[in-house]
Design a protein around this motif. Structure first.
Motif, mmCIF file in Angstrom:
data_model
loop_
_atom_site.group_PDB
_atom_site.id
_atom_site.type_symbol
_atom_site.label_atom_id
_atom_site.label_comp_id
_atom_site.label_asym_id
_atom_site.label_seq_id
_atom_site.Cartn_x
_atom_site.Cartn_y
_atom_site.Cartn_z
ATOM 1 N N ALA A 132 53.842 -13.545 -48.996
ATOM 2 C CA ALA A 132 52.609 -13.465 -49.769
ATOM 3 C C ALA A 132 52.612 -12.127 -50.481
ATOM 4 N N GLU A 179 48.333 -18.512 -54.241
ATOM 5 C CA GLU A 179 48.658 -17.860 -52.976
ATOM 6 C C GLU A 179 49.641 -16.721 -53.201
ATOM 7 N N ASN A 197 43.312 -16.227 -43.952
ATOM 8 C CA ASN A 197 44.356 -15.275 -43.571
ATOM 9 C C ASN A 197 43.853 -14.239 -42.573
ATOM 10 N N THR A 251 47.136 -18.946 -46.338
ATOM 11 C CA THR A 251 48.217 -19.217 -47.274
ATOM 12 C C THR A 251 49.466 -19.673 -46.527
ATOM 13 N N THR A 252 50.335 -20.352 -47.251
ATOM 14 C CA THR A 252 51.571 -20.842 -46.647
ATOM 15 C C THR A 252 52.434 -19.702 -46.101
ATOM 16 N N LYS A 300 52.923 -26.373 -46.379
ATOM 17 C CA LYS A 300 51.917 -25.898 -45.424
ATOM 18 C C LYS A 300 51.649 -26.958 -44.357
#
Length: 399
Positions: free
Chosen positions: A8, A37, A257, A308-309, A338
């Motif tokens: 990220a 993201e 997150n 987020t992934t 995800k």
């Protein structure tokens, strides 16, 4: 060979500016940029020049030949973005609208209240202009700058904190001044700022948090995640807070997150947070923690997870803890990375003796239970008829 964004990133977009073939998307001029993201590199267009990797302030970009087993999935993540978001890559020039400035003596003087990411990005946009002369005065009530980067980013995310290099570049520009330990509203007023500046930008962030609005929310042992994060990051306003980690389970309410951050800090081996910049008082308490499980609670299903992934992927790569999914989960055909990751966690077998983070979906908090302090949390199926359930817990964090 192509380059790949492997975490990220900070969305500073310096990499976009230096890419000679416009293969990094979404750009600041594209609608998706505001809600993305992370940034992605088009594998079909990348010419392997490495310019993006050279300027990345958080070292998030690497050639695909250097990917590790843990970061290999980011190659698929980058490619998948362009399947769903076709873009036209290639050399391009984005015209800039001219700024019309009214006649006035001297430079444009702007005051910025706050010193976090939004404050520094605003300052950078003003100071890098070549068509007008700008002076920026930044006012920060604390004795240090950084805002959320210093006091909000988790201490085991040092690469994310490296974005401060970008802020240092801004602070070194001509026309920039910072005034630390100065609180607007206490040491000077907004009217006084306006007496000496043409404009004032407020970039101080939120000073309070949202309530759940359920019984028991004010019991000792129930906190906002914001307080916990500030405490372990050494924020001077929260250094004297007390968090009792003597129970076996903690519950984090939320699916973003920050929820993953606080769950990770609670479940990690404290020695793996060293070296780092976690506050010593927090490290001492975490070393004595008896918590065995951290439940991350989401009202809706996995497809609505706000984390987020990259943060989800990072959670499962920690060697000292297990990540599980309550009730199991199977991703539908064609699901995103995800959802595939959540399904993979759901099929993992926890190892005895290790701390565990449990992702639990479709469960809404109804009441925080306890007499003189938190003893548990009552949850119920979100949007469905069904019986509730009581979870034993000694710590509840709303995120």
């Amino acid at each position: 060979m192509t380059y790949v964004v492997t975490q990220a990133c900070c969305n500073d977009a310096t990499c976009v500016a230096v890419c000679p073939v416009n293969c990094i998307h979404p750009t600041p001029d594209e609608a998706q940029y505001a809600r993305t993201e992370m940034l992605y590199i088009d594998p079909d267009t990348c010419i392997d020049c490495g310019a993006c990797a050279d300027v990345c302030p958080v070292e998030a970009i690497a050639p695909d030949s250097d990917l590790t087993p843990e970061t290999e999935i980011y190659k698929d993540l980058n490619a998948a973005y362009f399947l769903g978001n076709p873009t036209v890559s290639g050399p391009t020039e984005v015209p800039k609208e001219p700024v019309v400035v009214a006649e006035r003596p001297g430079p444009l003087r702007v005051a910025i209240v706050g010193s976090g990411p939004s404050a520094f990005y605003a300052a950078e946009e003003l100071l890098k202009r070549r068509d007008i002369d700008v002076e920026v005065s930044m006012f920060e009530r604390l004795p240090v700058v950084g805002g959320l980067v210093r006091f909000g980013v988790a201490p085991d995310h040092q690469t994310t904190k490296a974005v401060e290099r970008v802020f240092a570049r801004t602070a070194g520009r001509n026309g920039f001044r910072a005034f630390l330990g100065v609180e607007v509203g206490r040491d000077l007023s907004v009217d006084e700022l306006l007496d000496h500046h043409h404009a004032v930008i407020h970039a101080g962030g939120a000073s309070d948090d949202r309530k759940l609005g359920i019984p028991g929310e004010d019991l000792p042992g129930s906190f906002a995640a914001r307080e916990f994060v500030a405490w372990y990051n050494g924020h001077p306003d929260y250094a004297d807070r007390t968090f009792d980690l003597s129970g076996r389970r903690a519950v984090v309410i939320g699916n973003g997150n920050v929820a993953l951050d606080v769950a990770r800090i609670l479940a990690r081996d404290p020695e793996r947070l060293v070296p780092g910049d976690i506050a010593e008082h927090a490290l001492d308490v975490l070393r004595r923690s008896a918590i065995e499980e951290v439940v991350v609670l989401g009202r809706r299903g996995p497809e609505h997870g706000a984390f987020t992934t990259p943060e989800l992927l990072a959670l499962g790569s920690l060697p000292e803890l297990d990540v599980t999914v309550h009730g199991g989960y199977d991703a539908p055909e064609g699901a995103s990375i995800k959802l595939q990751t959540i399904a993979e966690y759901a099929h993992r077998r926890p190892q005895p003796g290790r701390r565990r983070i449990t992702l639990r979906f479709q469960a809404a908090p109804v009441e925080i239970l306890g007499g003189t302090r938190v003893e548990g949390l009552r949850i119920a199926p979100y949007g469905q008829a069904g019986p509730g359930e009581d979870l034993d817990a000694s710590l509840v964090l709303r995120s």
